[in-house]
Scaffold this motif. Sequence first.
Motif, PDB file in Angstrom:
ATOM      1  N   ARG A  68      -0.265  -0.916 -22.011  1.00 21.41           N
ATOM      2  CA  ARG A  68       0.793   0.038 -21.676  1.00 21.41           C
ATOM      3  C   ARG A  68       0.701   1.287 -22.551  1.00 21.41           C
ATOM      4  O   ARG A  68       0.244   1.231 -23.675  1.00 21.41           O
ATOM      5  CB  ARG A  68       2.167  -0.618 -21.832  1.00 21.41           C
ATOM      6  CG  ARG A  68       2.367  -1.761 -20.847  1.00 21.41           C
ATOM      7  CD  ARG A  68       3.758  -2.342 -20.928  1.00 21.41           C
ATOM      8  NE  ARG A  68       3.912  -3.415 -19.955  1.00 21.41           N
ATOM      9  CZ  ARG A  68       4.335  -3.213 -18.710  1.00 21.41           C
ATOM     10  NH1 ARG A  68       4.629  -2.010 -18.288  1.00 21.41           N
ATOM     11  NH2 ARG A  68       4.459  -4.231 -17.890  1.00 21.41           N
ATOM     12  N   THR A  69       1.176   2.391 -21.993  1.00 17.72           N
ATOM     13  CA  THR A  69       1.213   3.646 -22.744  1.00 17.72           C
ATOM     14  C   THR A  69       2.380   3.593 -23.726  1.00 17.72           C
ATOM     15  O   THR A  69       3.170   2.650 -23.723  1.00 17.72           O
ATOM     16  CB  THR A  69       1.404   4.841 -21.794  1.00 17.72           C
ATOM     17  OG1 THR A  69       2.694   4.727 -21.175  1.00 17.72           O
ATOM     18  CG2 THR A  69       0.326   4.883 -20.731  1.00 17.72           C
ATOM     19  N   ARG A  73       4.415   2.444 -19.727  1.00 16.72           N
ATOM     20  CA  ARG A  73       3.876   2.393 -18.373  1.00 16.72           C
ATOM     21  C   ARG A  73       2.436   1.898 -18.395  1.00 16.72           C
ATOM     22  O   ARG A  73       1.711   2.065 -19.367  1.00 16.72           O
ATOM     23  CB  ARG A  73       3.944   3.772 -17.716  1.00 16.72           C
ATOM     24  CG  ARG A  73       5.354   4.251 -17.451  1.00 16.72           C
ATOM     25  CD  ARG A  73       5.355   5.556 -16.672  1.00 16.72           C
ATOM     26  NE  ARG A  73       4.757   6.633 -17.434  1.00 16.72           N
ATOM     27  CZ  ARG A  73       5.439   7.490 -18.191  1.00 16.72           C
ATOM     28  NH1 ARG A  73       6.751   7.387 -18.287  1.00 16.72           N
ATOM     29  NH2 ARG A  73       4.834   8.434 -18.864  1.00 16.72           N
ATOM     30  N   ILE A  75      -1.358   2.313 -16.970  1.00 21.34           N
ATOM     31  CA  ILE A  75      -2.236   3.289 -16.317  1.00 21.34           C
ATOM     32  C   ILE A  75      -3.056   2.539 -15.273  1.00 21.34           C
ATOM     33  O   ILE A  75      -3.867   1.683 -15.606  1.00 21.34           O
ATOM     34  CB  ILE A  75      -3.153   3.996 -17.333  1.00 21.34           C
ATOM     35  CG1 ILE A  75      -2.323   4.781 -18.343  1.00 21.34           C
ATOM     36  CG2 ILE A  75      -4.124   4.923 -16.608  1.00 21.34           C
ATOM     37  CD1 ILE A  75      -3.144   5.463 -19.417  1.00 21.34           C
ATOM     38  N   CYS A  76      -2.818   2.858 -14.018  1.00 24.07           N
ATOM     39  CA  CYS A  76      -3.496   2.157 -12.921  1.00 24.07           C
ATOM     40  C   CYS A  76      -4.807   2.822 -12.528  1.00 24.07           C
ATOM     41  O   CYS A  76      -5.615   2.222 -11.820  1.00 24.07           O
ATOM     42  CB  CYS A  76      -2.589   2.090 -11.699  1.00 24.07           C
ATOM     43  SG  CYS A  76      -1.146   1.044 -11.973  1.00 24.07           S
ATOM     44  N   SER A  94      -3.608  10.979 -14.942  1.00 30.01           N
ATOM     45  CA  SER A  94      -3.556   9.515 -15.060  1.00 30.01           C
ATOM     46  C   SER A  94      -2.433   9.051 -14.140  1.00 30.01           C
ATOM     47  O   SER A  94      -1.392   9.703 -14.039  1.00 30.01           O
ATOM     48  CB  SER A  94      -3.294   9.083 -16.499  1.00 30.01           C
ATOM     49  OG  SER A  94      -2.050   9.555 -16.938  1.00 30.01           O
ATOM     50  N   GLU A  96       0.383   6.502 -13.491  1.00 33.49           N
ATOM     51  CA  GLU A  96       1.212   5.557 -14.231  1.00 33.49           C
ATOM     52  C   GLU A  96       2.485   5.288 -13.437  1.00 33.49           C
ATOM     53  O   GLU A  96       3.505   5.928 -13.652  1.00 33.49           O
ATOM     54  CB  GLU A  96       1.546   6.136 -15.609  1.00 33.49           C
ATOM     55  CG  GLU A  96       0.319   6.545 -16.408  1.00 33.49           C
ATOM     56  CD  GLU A  96       0.648   7.345 -17.655  1.00 33.49           C
ATOM     57  OE1 GLU A  96       1.798   7.247 -18.146  1.00 33.49           O
ATOM     58  OE2 GLU A  96      -0.239   8.072 -18.139  1.00 33.49           O
ATOM     59  N   CYS A 102       0.003  -2.478 -10.381  1.00 32.41           N
ATOM     60  CA  CYS A 102      -0.983  -1.550  -9.827  1.00 32.41           C
ATOM     61  C   CYS A 102      -1.430  -1.980  -8.424  1.00 32.41           C
ATOM     62  O   CYS A 102      -2.412  -1.473  -7.906  1.00 32.41           O
ATOM     63  CB  CYS A 102      -2.206  -1.472 -10.742  1.00 32.41           C
ATOM     64  SG  CYS A 102      -1.852  -0.706 -12.335  1.00 32.41           S
ATOM     65  N   ASP A 112       4.523   9.938 -10.506  1.00 30.82           N
ATOM     66  CA  ASP A 112       3.712   8.965 -11.247  1.00 30.82           C
ATOM     67  C   ASP A 112       2.392   9.550 -11.737  1.00 30.82           C
ATOM     68  O   ASP A 112       1.568   8.836 -12.295  1.00 30.82           O
ATOM     69  CB  ASP A 112       3.428   7.738 -10.365  1.00 30.82           C
ATOM     70  CG  ASP A 112       4.702   6.956 -10.037  1.00 30.82           C
ATOM     71  OD1 ASP A 112       5.664   7.042 -10.825  1.00 30.82           O
ATOM     72  OD2 ASP A 112       4.724   6.274  -9.001  1.00 30.82           O
TER      73      ASP A 112
END
Length: 202
Positions: A68-69, A73, A75-76, A94, A96, A102, A112
Amino acid sequence: MNKGFTLIEILIVLAVTVLISSYVISYSKVGQNQVALEIETQKIANLILAAKAAAVATLDTPERQSARTAQGRIICGYGFEITYSDPASYRIFSYEPQAATCTNINPIRPQDRFSIPSGLLPSPSAVVSANVLLNEKPCSVTPCDALHVVLFVPPNPETLLSRNGKGALPPTRERDLRVYLETADGSAKKIITVTQSGQVDF
């Protein structure tokens, strides 16, 4: 005997000089526009490929895909988007999603998509040169295939394309999208094609 030039001779030399200068200046402008078109085409194609490479290189393991960031979130994937308004611009982003998954990314929602920090990738965004026009080709014009967004979702990566920046074309539909570029004076055109398999041709 007078050894000077007559007025007629001076006027003829002056007229020839002006004519040659006008050809050189106009050719120089056309050449400048064509060079700008080539550079812009390379920059856009390279950024699309950089987004694909970032998706493959940075999200290549389940651990990285579930990381996760700082905002919490996931990052997909990474993508590329074009804004056709004046001035036209493009950037890598990116993806997210606010949903903590995802799977089933559709639509590709604008809220997003997050800008990449400038140190992470070389030139992650740019404004199109004044010598180059991006042609959106609205859907009233056939074919309706102007690229707005491409998103690469690892690990394969899966390629999601969008004409309007919102909904993604289903991956099962073999529909390539294109970026149409031309010089401001209309003297040259280029097309960048992004396929459903993520191949970039130009």
